[in-house]
Design an enzyme around this catalytic site. Structure first.
Site, PDB file in Angstrom:
ATOM      1  CE  LYS A  12      -4.086  -1.992   2.326  1.00  0.00           C
ATOM      2  NZ  LYS A  12      -5.025  -1.794   3.469  1.00  0.00           N
ATOM      3  CE1 TYR A  52      -9.594  -2.873   0.180  1.00  0.00           C
ATOM      4  CE2 TYR A  52      -8.771  -0.748  -0.575  1.00  0.00           C
ATOM      5  CZ  TYR A  52      -8.574  -1.951   0.092  1.00  0.00           C
ATOM      6  OH  TYR A  52      -7.346  -2.233   0.661  1.00  0.00           O
ATOM      7  CG  PHE A  60     -13.489   1.555   6.860  1.00  0.00           C
ATOM      8  CD1 PHE A  60     -12.978   0.903   5.743  1.00  0.00           C
ATOM      9  CD2 PHE A  60     -14.170   0.800   7.803  1.00  0.00           C
ATOM     10  CE1 PHE A  60     -13.139  -0.471   5.566  1.00  0.00           C
ATOM     11  CE2 PHE A  60     -14.342  -0.575   7.635  1.00  0.00           C
ATOM     12  CZ  PHE A  60     -13.826  -1.206   6.514  1.00  0.00           C
ATOM     13  NE  ARG A  88      -6.449 -11.963   5.416  1.00  0.00           N
ATOM     14  CZ  ARG A  88      -7.118 -10.805   5.394  1.00  0.00           C
ATOM     15  NH1 ARG A  88      -7.257 -10.125   4.238  1.00  0.00           N
ATOM     16  NH2 ARG A  88      -7.631 -10.303   6.473  1.00  0.00           N
ATOM     17  CB  THR A  94      -7.465  -5.442   9.949  1.00  0.00           C
ATOM     18  OG1 THR A  94      -7.990  -6.618   9.322  1.00  0.00           O
ATOM     19  CG2 THR A  94      -7.781  -4.222   9.117  1.00  0.00           C
ATOM     20  NE  ARG A 105      -2.686  -5.611   7.056  1.00  0.00           N
ATOM     21  CZ  ARG A 105      -3.886  -6.060   6.713  1.00  0.00           C
ATOM     22  NH1 ARG A 105      -4.510  -6.932   7.479  1.00  0.00           N
ATOM     23  NH2 ARG A 105      -4.468  -5.627   5.605  1.00  0.00           N
ATOM     24  CG  ASN A 115      -3.633  -2.138   6.948  1.00  0.00           C
ATOM     25  OD1 ASN A 115      -3.481  -1.798   5.771  1.00  0.00           O
ATOM     26  ND2 ASN A 115      -4.698  -2.788   7.354  1.00  0.00           N
ATOM     27  CG  HIS A 118      -5.467  -6.025  -0.260  1.00  0.00           C
ATOM     28  ND1 HIS A 118      -6.698  -5.950   0.333  1.00  0.00           N
ATOM     29  CD2 HIS A 118      -5.578  -6.937  -1.265  1.00  0.00           C
ATOM     30  CE1 HIS A 118      -7.531  -6.786  -0.298  1.00  0.00           C
ATOM     31  NE2 HIS A 118      -6.872  -7.390  -1.273  1.00  0.00           N
ATOM     32  CD  GLU A 129      -9.032  -9.010  -3.540  1.00  0.00           C
ATOM     33  OE1 GLU A 129      -7.882  -9.329  -3.209  1.00  0.00           O
ATOM     34  OE2 GLU A 129      -9.880  -8.580  -2.733  1.00  0.00           O
TER      35      GLU A 129
HETATM   36  O1  CDP Z   1      -7.307  -5.709   4.891  1.00  0.00           O
HETATM   37  P1  CDP Z   1      -8.134  -6.675   5.732  1.00  0.00           P
HETATM   38  O2  CDP Z   1      -8.766  -7.762   4.901  1.00  0.00           O
HETATM   39  O3  CDP Z   1      -7.375  -7.185   6.902  1.00  0.00           O
HETATM   40  O4  CDP Z   1      -9.312  -5.796   6.369  1.00  0.00           O
HETATM   41  P2  CDP Z   1     -10.770  -5.408   5.790  1.00  0.00           P
HETATM   42  O5  CDP Z   1     -11.725  -5.558   6.911  1.00  0.00           O
HETATM   43  O6  CDP Z   1     -11.051  -6.133   4.523  1.00  0.00           O
HETATM   44  O7  CDP Z   1     -10.637  -3.849   5.485  1.00  0.00           O
HETATM   45  C1  CDP Z   1      -9.986  -3.386   4.329  1.00  0.00           C
HETATM   46  C2  CDP Z   1      -9.071  -2.246   4.728  1.00  0.00           C
HETATM   47  O8  CDP Z   1      -9.855  -1.171   5.207  1.00  0.00           O
HETATM   48  C3  CDP Z   1      -8.098  -2.559   5.858  1.00  0.00           C
HETATM   49  O9  CDP Z   1      -6.909  -3.186   5.438  1.00  0.00           O
HETATM   50  C4  CDP Z   1      -7.848  -1.200   6.443  1.00  0.00           C
HETATM   51  O10 CDP Z   1      -6.785  -0.531   5.763  1.00  0.00           O
HETATM   52  C5  CDP Z   1      -9.132  -0.438   6.183  1.00  0.00           C
HETATM   53  N1  CDP Z   1      -9.946  -0.314   7.406  1.00  0.00           N
HETATM   54  C6  CDP Z   1     -10.026   0.921   8.035  1.00  0.00           C
HETATM   55  O11 CDP Z   1      -9.427   1.891   7.567  1.00  0.00           O
HETATM   56  N2  CDP Z   1     -10.777   1.049   9.165  1.00  0.00           N
HETATM   57  C7  CDP Z   1     -11.428   0.002   9.685  1.00  0.00           C
HETATM   58  N3  CDP Z   1     -12.135   0.151  10.812  1.00  0.00           N
HETATM   59  C8  CDP Z   1     -11.356  -1.259   9.073  1.00  0.00           C
HETATM   60  C9  CDP Z   1     -10.597  -1.384   7.912  1.00  0.00           C
HETATM   61 MG    MG Z   2     -10.214  -7.661   3.408  1.00  0.00          MG
END
Ligand code: CDP
Ligand code: MG
Length: 136
Positions: A12, A52, A60, A88, A94, A105, A115, A118, A129
């Site tokens: 990222k 996304y 968010f 993962r 996350t 992370r 973070n 992705h 994707e």
């Molecule tokens: O990336 P990951 O699959 O771990 O998390 P996600 O739940 O799919 O969310 C996608 C991305 O949104 C995360 O990697 C975070 O950068 C962002 N996010 C955020 O900014 N605030 C949150 N409360 C949850 C996610």
């Molecule tokens: Mg995700």
């Protein structure tokens, strides 16, 4: 039998901005991933919104899409056995605050939004994707 699987990884903007892409790529290689495709790109906000879309209803979403399109990213097709789950695991939680020691992370993430990486969350989504970024 070829039991290798493929997944999409994105380094990222926060990590590319700090020039961490080579270090992060070595982390993947060290864990047995082959980087079979990669490119450095700068996507538009519209493309980030499409990527996304699953998070469209989340509070968010707007900030997330603005962020992913805020600077260059490195997108990669990673291959190994159980690539989706292993990626993962290597990424960690996350929120970098909750991520375990040794995860990407934990090492590189700044905050829940910045973070650093992705990774696709299922084999099905990995296909979608990968097709999104490598459809040629
Ligand atoms: O990336 P990951 O699959 O771990 O998390 P996600 O739940 O799919 O969310 C996608 C991305 O949104 C995360 O990697 C975070 O950068 C962002 N996010 C955020 O900014 N605030 C949150 N409360 C949850 C996610
Ligand atoms: Mg995700």
């Amino acid at each position: 039998m070829n039991d290798k699987e493929q997944t999409l990884s994105i380094i990222k903007p926060d990590a590319v901005e700090r020039n961490l892409q080579d270090e992060i790529k070595q982390e993947f290689i060290g864990k047995g991933f082959e980087i079979i495709k990669e490119k450095k790109i700068h996507i538009s906000k519209e493309e980030a919104e499409k990527f996304y879309k699953v998070h469209e209803s989340k509070p968010f979403y707007n900030d997330l899409c603005a962020y992913l399109s805020s600077g260059p990213i490195v997108v990669m097709n990673l291959q190994r056995k159980n690539a989706v789950i292993e990626n993962r695991k290597l990424m960690g939680a996350t929120n970098p605050k909750d991520a375990e020691d040794g995860t990407l992370r934990k090492k590189y993430g700044i905050s829940i939004d910045k973070n650093s990486v992705h990774g696709s969350d299922s084999v099905e989504n990995a296909k979608i994707e990968l097709d999104f970024f490598f459809n040629d």
